[in-house]
Design a protein around this motif. Sequence first.
Motif, PDB file in Angstrom:
ATOM      1  N   LEU A 318      44.040 -58.670   2.577  1.00 41.25           N
ATOM      2  CA  LEU A 318      43.682 -57.826   3.715  1.00 41.25           C
ATOM      3  C   LEU A 318      43.245 -58.704   4.872  1.00 41.25           C
ATOM      4  N   THR A 319      43.692 -58.381   6.076  1.00 40.04           N
ATOM      5  CA  THR A 319      43.419 -59.203   7.256  1.00 40.04           C
ATOM      6  C   THR A 319      42.927 -58.326   8.398  1.00 40.04           C
ATOM      7  N   PHE A 320      41.907 -58.802   9.108  1.00 42.95           N
ATOM      8  CA  PHE A 320      41.409 -58.062  10.262  1.00 42.95           C
ATOM      9  C   PHE A 320      42.401 -58.162  11.414  1.00 42.95           C
ATOM     10  N   GLU A 321      42.689 -57.019  12.020  1.00 44.14           N
ATOM     11  CA  GLU A 321      43.577 -56.971  13.185  1.00 44.14           C
ATOM     12  C   GLU A 321      42.801 -56.853  14.486  1.00 44.14           C
ATOM     13  N   GLY A 322      41.480 -56.904  14.399  1.00 43.11           N
ATOM     14  CA  GLY A 322      40.626 -56.883  15.569  1.00 43.11           C
ATOM     15  C   GLY A 322      39.434 -57.788  15.357  1.00 43.11           C
ATOM     16  N   SER A 323      38.716 -58.062  16.425  1.00 47.96           N
ATOM     17  CA  SER A 323      37.490 -58.862  16.359  1.00 47.96           C
ATOM     18  C   SER A 323      36.294 -57.962  16.641  1.00 47.96           C
ATOM     19  N   GLY A 324      35.159 -58.279  16.009  1.00 40.06           N
ATOM     20  CA  GLY A 324      33.959 -57.496  16.247  1.00 40.06           C
ATOM     21  C   GLY A 324      32.948 -57.689  15.149  1.00 40.06           C
ATOM     22  N   ILE A 325      32.058 -56.721  15.008  1.00 37.30           N
ATOM     23  CA  ILE A 325      31.035 -56.727  13.968  1.00 37.30           C
ATOM     24  C   ILE A 325      31.417 -55.683  12.928  1.00 37.30           C
ATOM     25  N   VAL A 326      31.285 -56.056  11.662  1.00 34.55           N
ATOM     26  CA  VAL A 326      31.620 -55.131  10.585  1.00 34.55           C
ATOM     27  C   VAL A 326      30.555 -54.036  10.529  1.00 34.55           C
ATOM     28  N   ALA A 327      30.943 -52.815  10.857  1.00 31.82           N
ATOM     29  CA  ALA A 327      30.003 -51.686  10.835  1.00 31.82           C
ATOM     30  C   ALA A 327      29.778 -51.200   9.408  1.00 31.82           C
ATOM     31  N   PHE A 328      30.848 -51.158   8.617  1.00 35.59           N
ATOM     32  CA  PHE A 328      30.703 -50.700   7.233  1.00 35.59           C
ATOM     33  C   PHE A 328      31.744 -51.366   6.345  1.00 35.59           C
ATOM     34  N   THR A 329      31.422 -51.409   5.071  1.00 37.90           N
ATOM     35  CA  THR A 329      32.373 -51.814   4.050  1.00 37.90           C
ATOM     36  C   THR A 329      32.325 -50.784   2.925  1.00 37.90           C
ATOM     37  N   ARG A 330      33.383 -50.749   2.152  1.00 31.55           N
ATOM     38  CA  ARG A 330      33.381 -49.869   0.985  1.00 31.55           C
ATOM     39  C   ARG A 330      32.405 -50.404  -0.043  1.00 31.55           C
ATOM     40  N   PHE A 331      31.634 -49.503  -0.667  1.00 32.71           N
ATOM     41  CA  PHE A 331      30.640 -49.907  -1.647  1.00 32.71           C
ATOM     42  C   PHE A 331      31.222 -50.066  -3.054  1.00 32.71           C
ATOM     43  N   PRO A 332      31.948 -49.063  -3.602  1.00 28.55           N
ATOM     44  CA  PRO A 332      32.482 -49.243  -4.957  1.00 28.55           C
ATOM     45  C   PRO A 332      33.618 -50.255  -4.993  1.00 28.55           C
ATOM     46  N   THR A 333      33.746 -50.929  -6.111  1.00 28.17           N
ATOM     47  CA  THR A 333      34.840 -51.878  -6.300  1.00 28.17           C
ATOM     48  C   THR A 333      36.150 -51.161  -6.595  1.00 28.17           C
ATOM     49  N   LEU A 334      36.109 -50.156  -7.453  1.00 28.95           N
ATOM     50  CA  LEU A 334      37.311 -49.386  -7.749  1.00 28.95           C
ATOM     51  C   LEU A 334      37.712 -48.592  -6.516  1.00 28.95           C
ATOM     52  N   THR A 335      38.981 -48.729  -6.135  1.00 32.80           N
ATOM     53  CA  THR A 335      39.425 -48.089  -4.903  1.00 32.80           C
ATOM     54  C   THR A 335      40.792 -47.467  -5.095  1.00 32.80           C
ATOM     55  N   ALA A 336      41.138 -46.548  -4.201  1.00 33.29           N
ATOM     56  CA  ALA A 336      42.419 -45.854  -4.254  1.00 33.29           C
ATOM     57  C   ALA A 336      43.089 -45.925  -2.899  1.00 33.29           C
ATOM     58  N   THR A 337      44.396 -45.772  -2.901  1.00 30.60           N
ATOM     59  CA  THR A 337      45.160 -45.806  -1.659  1.00 30.60           C
ATOM     60  C   THR A 337      44.574 -44.827  -0.643  1.00 30.60           C
ATOM     61  N   GLY A 338      44.304 -45.344   0.561  1.00 35.90           N
ATOM     62  CA  GLY A 338      43.758 -44.511   1.631  1.00 35.90           C
ATOM     63  C   GLY A 338      42.256 -44.587   1.795  1.00 35.90           C
ATOM     64  N   ASP A 339      41.555 -45.237   0.844  1.00 35.81           N
ATOM     65  CA  ASP A 339      40.106 -45.384   0.999  1.00 35.81           C
ATOM     66  C   ASP A 339      39.787 -46.295   2.181  1.00 35.81           C
ATOM     67  N   ALA A 340      38.749 -45.943   2.954  1.00 37.28           N
ATOM     68  CA  ALA A 340      38.284 -46.803   4.044  1.00 37.28           C
ATOM     69  C   ALA A 340      37.542 -47.996   3.455  1.00 37.28           C
ATOM     70  N   LEU A 341      37.968 -49.196   3.830  1.00 39.08           N
ATOM     71  CA  LEU A 341      37.371 -50.416   3.291  1.00 39.08           C
ATOM     72  C   LEU A 341      36.473 -51.122   4.298  1.00 39.08           C
ATOM     73  N   PHE A 342      36.885 -51.162   5.560  1.00 37.62           N
ATOM     74  CA  PHE A 342      36.120 -51.827   6.618  1.00 37.62           C
ATOM     75  C   PHE A 342      36.251 -51.031   7.916  1.00 37.62           C
ATOM     76  N   GLY A 343      35.209 -51.087   8.733  1.00 35.20           N
ATOM     77  CA  GLY A 343      35.257 -50.563  10.088  1.00 35.20           C
ATOM     78  C   GLY A 343      34.600 -51.554  11.029  1.00 35.20           C
ATOM     79  N   LEU A 344      35.159 -51.698  12.232  1.00 30.64           N
ATOM     80  CA  LEU A 344      34.653 -52.673  13.195  1.00 30.64           C
ATOM     81  C   LEU A 344      34.096 -51.974  14.438  1.00 30.64           C
ATOM     82  N   MET A 345      33.128 -52.639  15.064  1.00 26.61           N
ATOM     83  CA  MET A 345      32.589 -52.185  16.346  1.00 26.61           C
ATOM     84  C   MET A 345      32.411 -53.396  17.243  1.00 26.61           C
ATOM     85  N   ILE A 346      32.413 -53.142  18.552  1.00 24.76           N
ATOM     86  CA  ILE A 346      32.229 -54.215  19.524  1.00 24.76           C
ATOM     87  C   ILE A 346      31.161 -53.800  20.518  1.00 24.76           C
TER      88      ILE A 346
END
Length: 353
Positions: A318-346
């Motif tokens: 997985l690669t960031f397509e933007g620059s900024g501060i990580v607002a959130f990350t996914r907490f559980p390790t087990l994940t499914a297609t479509g789960d939000a993993l990271f969000g960025l803010m500037i």
Amino acid sequence: MSTFETHSNPAVVPPARKPGWTSIDFEAPGIQSDFARVPYSSDSSAYGWIPVPMICFNSGRGGPTALLTAGTHGDEYEGQIALRKLVCELKNCELRGRVIILPALNQPAVKAGRRNSPLDGGNLNRLFPGSLHGGPTAVIAHFVANELFPLADVVIDLHSGGTSLDYTPMALAYPGRDASEEESIRRLLKSFAAPYSATTGGSGGGNGTTLYAAAEQQGIPAITTELGGGPTLSKIGLAIAETGLRRVLRDYEIANLGNVFEAPHTSFMRFLDRDGDIYAPRDGLFEPFVKAGDKVTIGQKAGKIHRLDDALTPPVELTFEGSGIVAFTRFPTLTATGDALFGLMIEQEDHNP
């Protein structure tokens, strides 16, 4: 000593044509504790109702009204505990206005420790301004939007990342419908003074169906928060909630609880939303390389998804397509297609001194 008397009237007749009701007289001075009663016909109770706890502190002197809620999602705990602690403080405080507190707004979800209601699957923060014709969760939203919003001069709905997300502590708000509303909302964000304050259009989730978006549409300064993550309690997030609430009540001349620090600096941000979010491209085990609050740049490796069904296949990078501060990350390790993993803010310019 408290300057109030406590009132409760358990014998309540529901008003005609109102799906939710309470014995609280919001105009009466004193402390009143009751429920918002939401009718719900179930297999075990044909004519029952859901008890949504509610406390009203009224000085009887006029002044502004603060509407404070938590437990909109049942698995988010910082706000629920902060409001319960605030209730104990307000019992022994001299008020100049009115405070209405609902610490477990989606009571069925709170009791179940779930994001959504176990009764109808309703996500309360996706159902505003509510409906009389939906399930009980929509009726709770309708009660807040139609019975409580008209009483409020300021609204704070306390949230955290809950079971699925780990958030860096922040407050969020819609920008307001005009310059005057924008100024009022930014004043509230500065008073609460979370480490980060973000304005959002809601494209990351909820759009106009959240509690604070519905309040904004009625012209009420309103904020929400994200104060931690996981199905646990963040001491840092709890402290931010407690001090932020005290400061708002002081700054709006509703109550002075003492032990209120001057507002620290809050960095005004904006979300990159889908331009900065990363979603799981497949089912698997999520390995993050960064955490909430980290600064990242375009092209930086964000993490991997390890396949569950084929250990010989290389993980998806997985690669960031933007620059900024990580607002959130996914907490559980087990994940499914479509789960939000990271969000960025500037950062954005704070143009209101």
